[in-house]
Design a protein around this motif. Structure first.
Motif, PDB file in Angstrom:
ATOM      1  N   TYR A 137      52.792  -0.223  59.090  1.00 44.42           N
ATOM      2  CA  TYR A 137      51.899   0.517  58.222  1.00 44.42           C
ATOM      3  C   TYR A 137      51.205  -0.460  57.271  1.00 44.42           C
ATOM      4  N   LYS A 138      50.049  -0.017  56.780  1.00 48.78           N
ATOM      5  CA  LYS A 138      49.408  -0.740  55.681  1.00 48.78           C
ATOM      6  C   LYS A 138      49.269   0.224  54.507  1.00 48.78           C
ATOM      7  N   LEU A 139      49.743  -0.222  53.361  1.00 50.97           N
ATOM      8  CA  LEU A 139      49.571   0.540  52.128  1.00 50.97           C
ATOM      9  C   LEU A 139      48.407  -0.057  51.352  1.00 50.97           C
ATOM     10  N   ALA A 140      47.470   0.788  50.967  1.00 46.05           N
ATOM     11  CA  ALA A 140      46.372   0.379  50.081  1.00 46.05           C
ATOM     12  C   ALA A 140      46.493   1.207  48.800  1.00 46.05           C
ATOM     13  N   VAL A 141      46.650   0.546  47.663  1.00 45.69           N
ATOM     14  CA  VAL A 141      46.837   1.243  46.398  1.00 45.69           C
ATOM     15  C   VAL A 141      45.935   0.619  45.342  1.00 45.69           C
ATOM     16  N   PHE A 142      45.409   1.468  44.482  1.00 53.31           N
ATOM     17  CA  PHE A 142      44.485   1.033  43.436  1.00 53.31           C
ATOM     18  C   PHE A 142      45.223   1.000  42.099  1.00 53.31           C
ATOM     19  N   CYS A 143      45.032  -0.102  41.355  1.00 55.57           N
ATOM     20  CA  CYS A 143      45.813  -0.314  40.140  1.00 55.57           C
ATOM     21  C   CYS A 143      44.955  -1.068  39.119  1.00 55.57           C
ATOM     22  N   LYS A 194      37.022  13.095  28.950  1.00 60.75           N
ATOM     23  CA  LYS A 194      36.064  12.002  28.904  1.00 60.75           C
ATOM     24  C   LYS A 194      36.154  11.183  30.186  1.00 60.75           C
ATOM     25  N   MET A 195      34.988  11.031  30.885  1.00 62.02           N
ATOM     26  CA  MET A 195      34.956  10.226  32.103  1.00 62.02           C
ATOM     27  C   MET A 195      35.289   8.775  31.770  1.00 62.02           C
ATOM     28  N   GLU A 196      36.225   8.209  32.541  1.00 56.20           N
ATOM     29  CA  GLU A 196      36.702   6.859  32.277  1.00 56.20           C
ATOM     30  C   GLU A 196      36.338   5.943  33.436  1.00 56.20           C
ATOM     31  N   GLN A 197      36.007   4.701  33.134  1.00 51.47           N
ATOM     32  CA  GLN A 197      35.771   3.669  34.133  1.00 51.47           C
ATOM     33  C   GLN A 197      36.722   2.511  33.861  1.00 51.47           C
ATOM     34  N   VAL A 198      37.443   2.065  34.904  1.00 49.38           N
ATOM     35  CA  VAL A 198      38.459   1.030  34.745  1.00 49.38           C
ATOM     36  C   VAL A 198      38.288  -0.005  35.843  1.00 49.38           C
ATOM     37  N   GLU A 199      38.365  -1.284  35.452  1.00 47.42           N
ATOM     38  CA  GLU A 199      38.370  -2.334  36.466  1.00 47.42           C
ATOM     39  C   GLU A 199      39.731  -2.310  37.171  1.00 47.42           C
ATOM     40  N   GLU A 200      39.698  -2.121  38.481  1.00 44.78           N
ATOM     41  CA  GLU A 200      40.934  -1.975  39.239  1.00 44.78           C
ATOM     42  C   GLU A 200      40.977  -2.960  40.408  1.00 44.78           C
ATOM     43  N   GLU A 201      42.188  -3.210  40.860  1.00 42.14           N
ATOM     44  CA  GLU A 201      42.393  -3.989  42.082  1.00 42.14           C
ATOM     45  C   GLU A 201      42.873  -3.064  43.194  1.00 42.14           C
ATOM     46  N   ARG A 202      42.328  -3.278  44.374  1.00 43.34           N
ATOM     47  CA  ARG A 202      42.855  -2.610  45.569  1.00 43.34           C
ATOM     48  C   ARG A 202      43.841  -3.584  46.212  1.00 43.34           C
ATOM     49  N   ILE A 203      45.115  -3.217  46.187  1.00 39.70           N
ATOM     50  CA  ILE A 203      46.175  -4.058  46.732  1.00 39.70           C
ATOM     51  C   ILE A 203      46.547  -3.532  48.115  1.00 39.70           C
ATOM     52  N   GLU A 204      46.530  -4.412  49.108  1.00 39.04           N
ATOM     53  CA  GLU A 204      46.896  -4.026  50.467  1.00 39.04           C
ATOM     54  C   GLU A 204      48.100  -4.843  50.925  1.00 39.04           C
ATOM     55  N   VAL A 205      49.107  -4.147  51.459  1.00 36.39           N
ATOM     56  CA  VAL A 205      50.300  -4.808  51.991  1.00 36.39           C
ATOM     57  C   VAL A 205      50.706  -4.109  53.285  1.00 36.39           C
ATOM     58  N   VAL A 206      51.322  -4.860  54.187  1.00 35.68           N
ATOM     59  CA  VAL A 206      51.851  -4.259  55.413  1.00 35.68           C
ATOM     60  C   VAL A 206      53.359  -4.052  55.248  1.00 35.68           C
ATOM     61  N   LEU A 207      53.896  -3.109  56.012  1.00 39.74           N
ATOM     62  CA  LEU A 207      55.327  -2.812  55.939  1.00 39.74           C
ATOM     63  C   LEU A 207      55.755  -2.118  57.218  1.00 39.74           C
ATOM     64  N   PRO A 208      57.016  -2.306  57.637  1.00 37.79           N
ATOM     65  CA  PRO A 208      57.528  -1.589  58.814  1.00 37.79           C
ATOM     66  C   PRO A 208      57.773  -0.134  58.490  1.00 37.79           C
ATOM     67  N   GLY A 209      57.646   0.719  59.499  1.00 34.94           N
ATOM     68  CA  GLY A 209      57.794   2.150  59.310  1.00 34.94           C
ATOM     69  C   GLY A 209      59.051   2.577  58.576  1.00 34.94           C
ATOM     70  N   PRO A 210      60.242   2.023  58.920  1.00 39.85           N
ATOM     71  CA  PRO A 210      61.461   2.471  58.245  1.00 39.85           C
ATOM     72  C   PRO A 210      61.478   2.229  56.742  1.00 39.85           C
ATOM     73  N   LEU A 211      60.610   1.335  56.240  1.00 40.86           N
ATOM     74  CA  LEU A 211      60.579   1.046  54.804  1.00 40.86           C
ATOM     75  C   LEU A 211      59.566   1.901  54.044  1.00 40.86           C
ATOM     76  N   ARG A 212      58.883   2.812  54.757  1.00 41.41           N
ATOM     77  CA  ARG A 212      57.789   3.535  54.108  1.00 41.41           C
ATOM     78  C   ARG A 212      58.237   4.284  52.857  1.00 41.41           C
ATOM     79  N   GLN A 213      59.311   5.066  52.947  1.00 47.24           N
ATOM     80  CA  GLN A 213      59.750   5.850  51.795  1.00 47.24           C
ATOM     81  C   GLN A 213      60.227   4.952  50.655  1.00 47.24           C
TER      82      GLN A 213
END
Length: 372
Positions: A137-143, A194-213
């Motif tokens: 799997y690939k997880l993409a998360v914004f932070c 109030k509408m907010e704008q934030v500088e964020e990073e999109r972090i992408e990592v791969v992981l095996p299926g059994p580690l998803r949870q």
């Protein structure tokens, strides 16, 4: 060191030898008793019979980890004047739980087949018959940029981003995240309405299926946002292949009969059966603990000169001889290598987790055959 219960011990065991590795027909898991109680001593055994249970009682063990399931077929009755019924009765009477790991332990890295391959001195190992591979799997998360390093560290600790011999692998791109906190929200950044704008990073990592949870939980715990934005993608790539049997090479080519003598000594058996010309030179060896009759074609496809396995029947031996595959049959009981292997592995895992528990290696000989 801390006290531990059966659930915690078996949870560690199943991270190493998960039940999903087992064949569909195989009744692995808890057979007798319960895991929700403190365990101080664990007896590791190949088989479970009354002598083994008496051994556990004498040693003060209240959990048995066995390779062969003691209740292989469903019991319609528990008659305590039968051997199996007495065994169940004694376990319940003395609060002994019995857990079985069978074909999953055959498949697991460092399990029965790897232990046998190590005993035979095989090198350059590969799986003989692939039965499992998990999706990546690939997880993409914004932070927010300021918290990105902390989140990456949490993902790495959970096992994400491991590629080959590298850990902590990730990709980052930056952009602007926009969101509007509404009534009831508790925003980490911004104000209600109030509408907010934030500088964020999109972090992408791969992981095996059994580690998803596990990775998902680590991400949610470490993320500063109340409602983080993230996606999981299923990739075409698969994890390492797992399966039954191992194939490898011996250090120096040897005549079949000479190698058979080595197998006899290495696996500590009083006798063995051989199929093939004793003067045939062997270099590549397949090994499978237990009954290997169904897998002669797998051994041949892998280019093995000789297949070391147990319970070969007459017609299978003829078929192997016809296809040019030599066989060394040291019997089924050579799987006893798992006793020391499992005890040492679990001692290591429990020590790393800070668990106070002792693993005892059974000394009861459960080989049903005598050789004269």
């Amino acid at each position: 060191m801390k006290k531990v219960n059966g659930h915690e011990i078996i949870s560690l065991f199943e991270q190493w030898s998960p039940k999903r590795f087992a064949e569909d027909w195989d009744p692995v898991g808890l057979h007798i008793g319960q895991l929700n109680r403190q365990v101080e001593k664990v007896l590791v055994t190949l088989d479970v019979n009354e002598d083994v249970i008496d051994e556990a009682i004498e040693a003060g063990a209240n959990l048995i980890i066995a390779h062969h399931p003691p209740i292989f077929r469903p019991m319609k009755h528990i008659w305590t004047d039968t051997p199996q019924g007495r065994m169940v009765e004694k376990c319940i009477k003395y609060d002994i739980s019995v857990y079985a790991a069978h074909t999953n332990l055959d498949v697991a890295s460092g399990g029965v087949n790897d232990l046998l391959a190590d005993k035979l001195g095989l090198n350059h190992l590969e799986v003989m018959e692939v039965t499992h591979s998990d999706p990546l799997y690939k997880l993409a998360v914004f932070c927010p940029v300021e918290q990105a390093d902390e989140l990456r560290a949490a993902l790495t600790k959970a096992g994400a981003g491991a590629i080959g011999d590298y850990a902590g692998c990730s990709f980052t791109s930056t952009g602007i995240g926009r969101f509007l906190p509404q009534d009831g929200a508790d925003p980490f950044i911004g104000e209600i309405g109030k509408m907010e704008q934030v500088e964020e990073e999109r972090i992408e990592v791969v992981l095996p299926g059994p580690l998803r949870q596990k990775v998902l939980k680590a991400m949610l715990d470490a993320h500063p946002y109340e409602e983080p934005a993230y996606d999981f993608f299923v990739l075409d790539q698969r994890t390492d292949a797992y399966g039954l049997g191992r194939v490898g090479t011996i250090k120096e080519p040897a005549k079949l009969d000479d190698f058979a003598d080595y197998v006899k000594e290495a696996l500590d058996v009083p006798a063995l059966r051989i199929v093939g010309d004793g003067n045939k030179i062997v270099k590549k060896v397949a090994v499978l603990g237990g009954s290997g009759s169904k897998y002669i074609h797998s051994a041949k496809r892998k280019g093995a000169d000789v297949f070391v396995t147990g319970d070969i029947d007459f017609h299978t031996a003829q078929d192997a001889e016809a296809m040019g595959l030599s066989i060394i049959d040291p019997g089924h009981h050579v799987e006893k290598v798992m006793i020391a292997g499992v005890a040492l592995k679990m001692e290591q895992l429990c020590k790393e987790s800070g668990y106070e528990v002792t693993f005892i290696q059974s000394v009861i000989d459960t080989e049903p055959f005598r050789f004269i």
